[in-house]
Design a protein around this motif. Sequence first.
Motif, short mmCIF file in Angstrom:
data_model
loop_
_atom_site.label_atom_id
_atom_site.label_comp_id
_atom_site.label_asym_id
_atom_site.label_seq_id
_atom_site.Cartn_x
_atom_site.Cartn_y
_atom_site.Cartn_z
N ASP A 32 -67.40 58.35 1.74
CA ASP A 32 -67.92 57.00 1.93
C ASP A 32 -68.41 56.40 0.61
O ASP A 32 -68.13 55.25 0.29
N ASN A 34 -67.65 55.88 14.76
CA ASN A 34 -69.04 55.53 15.13
C ASN A 34 -69.23 55.56 16.64
O ASN A 34 -70.22 56.09 17.14
N ALA A 35 -68.24 54.97 17.36
CA ALA A 35 -68.36 54.89 18.81
C ALA A 35 -68.49 56.30 19.41
O ALA A 35 -69.33 56.55 20.27
N PHE A 48 -71.94 58.00 18.37
CA PHE A 48 -73.17 57.53 19.02
C PHE A 48 -73.08 57.48 20.55
O PHE A 48 -73.89 56.83 21.20
N ILE A 82 -75.67 55.01 22.65
CA ILE A 82 -77.13 54.77 22.57
C ILE A 82 -77.46 53.31 22.30
O ILE A 82 -78.59 52.88 22.49
N ILE A 115 -77.41 46.21 10.20
CA ILE A 115 -76.53 47.38 10.15
C ILE A 115 -75.31 47.21 9.23
O ILE A 115 -74.65 48.19 8.91
N TYR A 144 -77.65 51.48 5.27
CA TYR A 144 -78.64 51.20 6.31
C TYR A 144 -78.30 51.97 7.58
O TYR A 144 -77.17 51.95 8.06
N VAL A 186 -80.05 52.70 11.57
CA VAL A 186 -81.10 52.19 12.46
C VAL A 186 -82.33 53.08 12.43
O VAL A 186 -83.46 52.62 12.41
N GLY A 194 -73.49 60.88 8.38
CA GLY A 194 -73.16 59.54 7.89
C GLY A 194 -74.12 59.08 6.81
O GLY A 194 -75.17 59.67 6.59
N SER A 195 -73.69 58.00 6.10
CA SER A 195 -74.48 57.53 4.97
C SER A 195 -74.93 56.08 5.11
O SER A 195 -75.61 55.55 4.24
N GLY A 196 -74.53 55.43 6.21
CA GLY A 196 -74.90 54.02 6.38
C GLY A 196 -74.03 53.09 5.57
O GLY A 196 -74.38 51.93 5.34
N LEU A 197 -72.86 53.59 5.12
CA LEU A 197 -71.99 52.74 4.29
C LEU A 197 -70.80 52.19 5.07
O LEU A 197 -70.21 51.18 4.69
N LEU A 227 -70.11 50.53 7.92
CA LEU A 227 -69.98 49.15 8.41
C LEU A 227 -69.92 48.14 7.27
O LEU A 227 -69.23 47.13 7.37
N SER A 228 -70.65 48.45 6.17
CA SER A 228 -70.59 47.49 5.06
C SER A 228 -69.20 47.52 4.42
O SER A 228 -68.67 46.49 4.00
N SER A 247 -72.49 49.64 22.82
CA SER A 247 -72.21 48.63 21.78
C SER A 247 -70.76 48.18 21.88
O SER A 247 -69.89 48.91 22.34
N PHE A 249 -68.11 46.39 19.14
CA PHE A 249 -67.81 45.84 17.82
C PHE A 249 -66.49 45.08 17.92
O PHE A 249 -65.54 45.56 18.55
P1 ADP Z 1 -73.05 55.57 9.38
O1 ADP Z 1 -72.36 55.59 10.69
O2 ADP Z 1 -72.36 56.35 8.35
O3 ADP Z 1 -74.50 55.86 9.47
P2 ADP Z 1 -72.37 52.79 9.44
O4 ADP Z 1 -72.48 51.76 8.38
O5 ADP Z 1 -71.06 53.04 10.04
O6 ADP Z 1 -72.99 54.09 8.82
O7 ADP Z 1 -73.39 52.40 10.57
C1 ADP Z 1 -74.67 51.95 10.25
C2 ADP Z 1 -75.62 52.14 11.39
O8 ADP Z 1 -75.27 51.29 12.47
C3 ADP Z 1 -75.57 53.53 11.99
O9 ADP Z 1 -76.37 54.43 11.29
C4 ADP Z 1 -76.09 53.29 13.37
O10 ADP Z 1 -77.49 53.22 13.35
C5 ADP Z 1 -75.55 51.92 13.71
N1 ADP Z 1 -74.31 52.01 14.49
C6 ADP Z 1 -73.06 51.81 14.06
N2 ADP Z 1 -72.17 51.93 15.05
C7 ADP Z 1 -72.87 52.21 16.17
C8 ADP Z 1 -72.54 52.43 17.54
N3 ADP Z 1 -71.27 52.41 17.97
N4 ADP Z 1 -73.54 52.69 18.39
C9 ADP Z 1 -74.82 52.72 17.99
N5 ADP Z 1 -75.21 52.50 16.71
C10 ADP Z 1 -74.25 52.26 15.81
#
Ligand code: ADP
Length: 505
Positions: free
Chosen positions: A331, A403-404, A407, A438, A448, A453, A455, A465-468, A470-471, A494, A496
């Motif tokens: 990432d 991600n789906a 989580f 969740i 997000i 970042y 949550v 994961g690293s929070g990268l 989605l960006s 969720s 998306f």
């Molecule tokens: P990572 O998944 O590597 O932590 P992302 O940038 O993909 O980083 O996601 C950022 C944050 O958004 C996640 O840490 C999570 O808190 C939230 N998130 C993303 N996708 C989902 C999802 N499908 N359900 C719940 N939370 C999600």
Amino acid sequence: MVNAAFSWGICRGCTLLCGVGGKPVFSESSRTEAAREMRKSIRHSFMRQMRGRPFRNTRLEQEFGAAYHLSGVRTGYVFSLMAALSFVVFSCVEYFAFKRPMTDTVQVVRAALILLFFAIGWHAKVHTEKYEKNFHIVAPALMVVYVSGILFFEYRTQLYGHPEFFYLSVNSTCILLTIACYYFMRLPISIAILLSLLLAALTIGTVYVSGVFNATVVGRMLTYISVSNAVGFWIRRMFDMRERRIFLQTKRLKNVAALKQRLIEAETAANRTKTTFMAMLSHEIRTPMHTVTRLMSVMQKDFEGQLSEKRLKTFQQVEQACDQLLATLDDLLHYAMLGGTSRDDGDSEFKLDVLLVECAQIVDHSRQEKGLKLAIDVEQIAGKIFAGQPHKLKRVILNLLVNAIKFTDHGEIRLAVASHELAPKRYQVTISVTDTGIGIPAAELKNIFQPFYQVDSSYSRRFGGSGLGLSICQELMRSIGGAIAVKSEPVTGSAFEVTFPLTER
Ligand code: ADP
């Protein structure tokens, strides 16, 4: 001129009499020094009045002077063309409307003037730099040429025997040229005074040699010339101050723009360095990490059957930690290289339904491990061939699916696509990835997409994961003219959605 000197004298006199300035001018002890001081101050004040309050900064004043001269040369050029064209018009009107032949003396004089003014205009255009450099010599010379040319013409034609018209035209020429000499030619005041005296002499000389000399009319002409001098002086003062203000404002704006540009360049350079550093670092760590993971699986195979349950679990935990670290490094590397990946690589042909099914297959193993159901709906675009950037889409969809699954503990993952035809063969495509996981609290939805970042800070430990991700997705979508959006509710799940334009082949 007279007006200016008069008003300056009155102001100065009042100032001295009222003792404005605080310092006693005539003290017993320093009479001579005070007199010298006063003379200096008068001279200084006179020069300041006359020169329209120059900037105290010499360099700034020089710069302003250069800009001033350049516009003076341009004005001279426009004047020459205008004078030449107006004579062309006069000539044509007389030739066609009044049948005055071109061989007539007046027409010949006109032709000579037309040529002269065109020549001056052309020369000023071609040698602008020289004119600008020698402006203080060229401008008065031009003025004398203009005035002599026009006065000579008026003298030759004598305006068909009407002395009043003759006086009027000579006079108005002189007044207009005086004002022009003050403002448009922008000469130093001393030269402007000399020139106006020369103009007056030329005017009176023309009237004198014309043979229709009249003392009363000449007296009136001299009054007009003095008034036009005073008007010219004040116009010049007014415009000079205005131009100085505009000059300063323009300079300030230019400086601000230059600073902004430098700031952008510095930021870009800093970003580039940071990106290169991150890319290098993550790349350097990835290589030994790969070796560690490989060695771990080799060791696991070597010791197969010989390890106790506890040791095997430890092996597996180390392996999982390595995988997680590798994913994070991946990432990071992608984030650092985002400038490169989001580059427009040109379009290639692909089938969107096939691409989506491929993505689902890649994550199928982890989905099955968690016992989640998968629903795919690609009906609307089945079999269609599109032109676009499939590798970017694939990366975005994979990230959303990962991600789906990550989580969601139970329930279903849904991958669906809908298209809306904007024009023939032009579609707005929406791909949605929905889960029953969740969810995300409403207040967190706007955050997000920010890099690094998550949550909850415990997520990286619990889910990895690293929070990268989605960006990166957002950046990739922007690069293909699309957008990414999310709807989510805690506990419920969720959804998306990525929307982007696609062209069908
Ligand atoms: P990572 O998944 O590597 O932590 P992302 O940038 O993909 O980083 O996601 C950022 C944050 O958004 C996640 O840490 C999570 O808190 C939230 N998130 C993303 N996708 C989902 C999802 N499908 N359900 C719940 N939370 C999600």
